[in-house]
Motif scaffolding. Structure first.
Motif, short mmCIF file in Angstrom:
data_model
loop_
_atom_site.label_atom_id
_atom_site.label_comp_id
_atom_site.label_asym_id
_atom_site.label_seq_id
_atom_site.Cartn_x
_atom_site.Cartn_y
_atom_site.Cartn_z
N ILE A 11 0.01 1.00 -9.12
CA ILE A 11 0.20 0.52 -8.29
C ILE A 11 -1.34 -0.23 -7.25
O ILE A 11 -1.93 0.59 -7.22
CB ILE A 11 0.88 0.91 -7.38
N THR A 12 -1.20 -1.29 -7.54
CA THR A 12 -2.65 -1.92 -6.04
C THR A 12 -2.44 -2.78 -5.00
O THR A 12 -0.85 -3.01 -5.07
CB THR A 12 -3.44 -2.94 -7.33
N GLY A 13 -3.52 -2.26 -4.61
CA GLY A 13 -2.58 -3.02 -3.24
C GLY A 13 -4.81 -3.54 -2.56
O GLY A 13 -5.21 -2.70 -2.98
N SER A 14 -4.41 -3.49 -0.95
CA SER A 14 -4.80 -3.87 -0.53
C SER A 14 -5.42 -3.40 0.96
O SER A 14 -4.10 -2.80 1.51
CB SER A 14 -4.55 -5.62 0.16
N ILE A 15 -6.38 -2.54 1.36
CA ILE A 15 -6.30 -2.04 2.74
C ILE A 15 -6.61 -3.04 3.96
O ILE A 15 -7.83 -3.69 3.53
CB ILE A 15 -7.48 -0.57 2.70
N SER A 16 -6.02 -3.66 4.66
CA SER A 16 -5.95 -4.54 5.51
C SER A 16 -6.82 -3.76 6.81
O SER A 16 -7.09 -2.75 7.34
CB SER A 16 -4.65 -4.75 6.48
N PRO A 17 -7.54 -4.80 7.51
CA PRO A 17 -8.03 -4.36 8.79
C PRO A 17 -7.94 -4.00 9.72
O PRO A 17 -6.27 -4.05 9.70
CB PRO A 17 -8.72 -5.56 9.04
N GLU A 18 -7.98 -2.58 10.35
CA GLU A 18 -7.37 -1.99 11.62
C GLU A 18 -8.31 -1.39 12.18
O GLU A 18 -9.68 -1.27 11.77
CB GLU A 18 -5.78 -1.20 10.93
N LEU A 19 -7.82 -0.95 13.90
CA LEU A 19 -8.66 -0.42 14.56
C LEU A 19 -8.96 1.31 13.91
O LEU A 19 -10.12 1.47 14.34
CB LEU A 19 -7.96 0.02 15.80
N SER A 20 -7.89 1.56 12.67
CA SER A 20 -8.60 3.26 12.54
C SER A 20 -7.70 2.92 11.53
O SER A 20 -6.51 2.16 11.02
CB SER A 20 -7.45 4.03 13.40
N LEU A 21 -8.91 3.39 9.97
CA LEU A 21 -7.80 3.89 8.76
C LEU A 21 -7.42 5.26 8.76
O LEU A 21 -7.01 5.68 7.46
CB LEU A 21 -9.70 3.64 8.62
N SER A 22 -7.32 6.01 10.07
CA SER A 22 -6.77 7.28 9.54
C SER A 22 -5.60 7.64 9.26
O SER A 22 -5.01 8.37 8.39
CB SER A 22 -6.84 8.52 10.42
N ASN A 23 -4.57 6.14 9.14
CA ASN A 23 -3.78 6.43 8.67
C ASN A 23 -3.25 5.78 6.85
O ASN A 23 -1.68 5.74 6.32
CB ASN A 23 -2.46 5.84 9.38
N VAL A 24 -4.29 5.26 6.28
CA VAL A 24 -4.31 4.76 5.34
C VAL A 24 -4.04 5.78 4.14
O VAL A 24 -2.97 5.66 3.50
CB VAL A 24 -5.56 3.65 5.00
N PRO A 25 -4.73 7.48 3.93
CA PRO A 25 -4.17 7.51 2.86
C PRO A 25 -3.09 8.65 2.98
O PRO A 25 -1.27 8.44 1.92
CB PRO A 25 -4.83 9.22 3.51
N ARG A 26 -2.08 8.31 4.10
CA ARG A 26 -0.58 9.00 4.46
C ARG A 26 0.63 7.45 4.10
O ARG A 26 1.37 7.88 3.44
CB ARG A 26 0.12 9.12 5.94
N LYS A 27 -0.63 6.21 4.08
CA LYS A 27 0.39 4.81 4.05
C LYS A 27 0.85 4.91 2.34
O LYS A 27 1.79 4.24 1.34
CB LYS A 27 -0.15 3.85 4.40
N ILE A 28 -0.68 4.86 1.67
CA ILE A 28 -0.52 5.33 0.01
C ILE A 28 0.58 6.36 -0.31
O ILE A 28 0.81 5.74 -1.62
CB ILE A 28 -2.54 4.65 -0.69
N ARG A 29 0.20 7.56 0.21
CA ARG A 29 1.02 8.12 -0.17
C ARG A 29 1.92 8.45 -0.52
O ARG A 29 3.39 8.56 -1.76
CB ARG A 29 0.26 9.65 -0.06
N LEU A 30 2.83 7.91 0.29
CA LEU A 30 4.17 7.34 0.96
C LEU A 30 5.02 7.05 -0.24
O LEU A 30 5.94 6.59 -0.71
CB LEU A 30 4.61 6.41 2.36
#
Length: 182
Positions: free
Chosen positions: A111-130
C-alpha cells in the motif's frame, strides 16, 4: 535499519519461470548475508497479481555496511548484467513487525501513499497503522518512508493470497533470505 527495493518491470509476455528458476538456483546466496535482516524475492505476474510483470526484491538491512557490500561489492552487478541499470529505492522503516510465521509468508500486499504537509507529524504513524488493522491475516508488516519525497510503502506479509484492491500491489514471494547481524 534501512529498506531497499528495486522494481524491474518486465514485458507482458516475459516468461516468469525464468525468474523463478533464477531465484531457485541463487536465492539462498543471500541466506546469512552480513548486515541483512531479510531479503524477500518478490514477483508480480500479469493477470494474476495485476496489470504488469515485475521482479521486485525487497531488502531490510540491519547495518548499512551490508547494504554497501551488496551494492558495491559485486553482488548487485548480476542485476546490472541481467536487467540493466536500475533505480534503487531507499527508505527508513517507520515500523517493522514480524511474527513467528513470517518466513512462511507467500504473498505481500503493498500500500503506497504520501505524507501531506502538516503542522505536526505526530499522528502520521497512527494514521498509517489504521490502514492495516482490517487486513487479512498478516505474518509481518513493514512501513518504509522516504522524507526526501514524503512517500511511504506499507508491506503486509501473508501466507494466503489477498484480494487485489485498488491502489495496492500484490506480489508473490519466491524466497525469503534471513541475513546475519553482528
Amino acid at each position: 535499519m534501512t529498506g531497499m527495493q528495486y522494481v524491474i518491470t518486465l514485458p507482458g509476455d516475459y516468461d516468469m519461470d525464468i525468474i523463478r528458476k533464477r531465484v531457485k538456483e541463487n536465492g539462498n546466496k543471500t541466506d546469512g548475508f552480513p548486515g541483512l535482516k531479510y531479503k524477500c524475492y518478490l514477483i508480480r505476474e500479469k493477470g494474476m497479481d495485476g496489470f504488469e510483470q515485475a521482479y521486485a526484491p525487497l531488502y531490510l538491512w540491519d547495518q548499512e555496511e551490508g547494504m554497501n557490500q551488496f551494492l558495491f561489492g559485486g553482488y548487485y552487478d548480476q542485476i546490472i548484467k541481467s536487467f540493466g541499470w536500475q533505480q534503487v529505492n531507499i527508505g527508513v522503516p517507520l515500523f517493522a513487525e514480524f511474527d513467528n510465521q513470517f518466513l512462511n509468508s507467500r504473498y505481500v500486499m503493498e500500500i503506497t501513499g504520501s505524507i501531506s504537509p502538516e503542522l505536526s507529524l505526530s499522528n502520521v504513524p497512527r494514521k498509517i497503522r489504521l490502514m492495516t488493522e482490517s487486513k487479512e491475516e498478516i505474518t509481518g508488516q513493514v512501513c518504509i518512508y522516504n522524507p526526501d519525497k514524503w512517500k511511504y510503502s506499507v508491506f503486509l506479509f501473508m501466507k494466503e493470497r489477498p484480494q487485489i484492491q485498488e491502489g495496492c500491489r500484490i506480489y508473490q514471494i519466491l524466497h525469503i533470505s534471513e541475513g546475519r547481524s553482528r
